[in-house]
Design a protein around this motif. Structure first.
Motif: not given
Length: 146
Positions: A72-101
Motif C-alpha cells: 500500500d505504498e501507492l497512497r502518499p501520507a497526505e491522502g492523495g492518489m499516487l500512480t505507477l507506470d509499467w513499463p516505465p513511461a517512455g517511447n512505447d505504450g505503457y499501463l498506468r495504475f492509479i490506486a483508487d477504489d
C-alpha cells in the motif's frame, strides 16, 4: 499471435472488463532481451490492442510494482492518489495504475498517437497473488535470465 507460444504476463479483470499484457512469443523480438507483447483491453465499451516491447528488466519492474501495491505504498501520507507506470513511461505504450477504489488502469500509446484509455477495475483481494503467479510462470518459461 501463436496461441502455443503466447504467455499472459498480466491479467487485470473484474468480470466485465479486462486489461492484459501477453508476450507474443518466448523468443526475443529482434534484439536479445526485447519481447514483443500486446496490451489488450476488452470491455463492452471498447476493445483495443497495442503492441509494445517488454524487457527482462520490465519483469523486475512489474515484481517491484506488485510489492509496492501490496504494501500500500501507492497512497502518499497526505491522502492523495499516487500512480505507477509499467513499463516505465517512455517511447512505447505503457499501463498506468492509479490506486483508487476501484483501481483505474490507463493504457497509454505514447508518443505514437497519444491516445489513452481509462479502465476502472474492481479486482478484489486475490489479484496480486494471481499476478505474482503469472509473473513466475513467464519467468520460468523465458529461462534463467528472466
Amino acid at each position: 499471435m501463436d496461441e502455443a507460444t503466447a504467455l499472459e504476463l498480466i491479467r487485470l479483470a473484474d468480470g466485465d472488463q479486462i486489461v492484459s499484457v501477453t508476450l507474443a512469443d518466448r523468443v526475443p523480438a529482434w534484439e536479445p532481451g526485447y519481447y514483443a507483447a500486446d496490451i489488450v483491453i476488452t470491455s463492452s465499451f471498447v476493445n483495443a490492442q497495442l503492441r509494445i516491447l517488454v524487457t527482462l528488466e520490465d519483469l523486475d519492474h512489474w515484481a517491484e510494482a506488485l510489492d509496492r501495491i501490496e504494501q500500500d505504498e501507492l497512497r502518499p501520507a497526505e491522502g492523495g492518489m499516487l500512480t505507477l507506470d509499467w513499463p516505465p513511461a517512455g517511447n512505447d505504450g505503457y499501463l498506468r495504475f492509479i490506486a483508487d477504489d476501484p483501481y483505474v488502469v490507463e493504457v497509454h500509446d505514447a508518443p505514437q498517437t497519444r491516445i489513452s484509455v481509462s479502465v476502472p477495475l474492481d479486482m478484489g483481494g486475490a489479484w496480486i497473488a494471481e499476478a505474482r503467479h503469472r509473473l513466475g510462470v513467464v519467468r520460468g518459461l523465458l529461462g534463467p535470465d528472466a
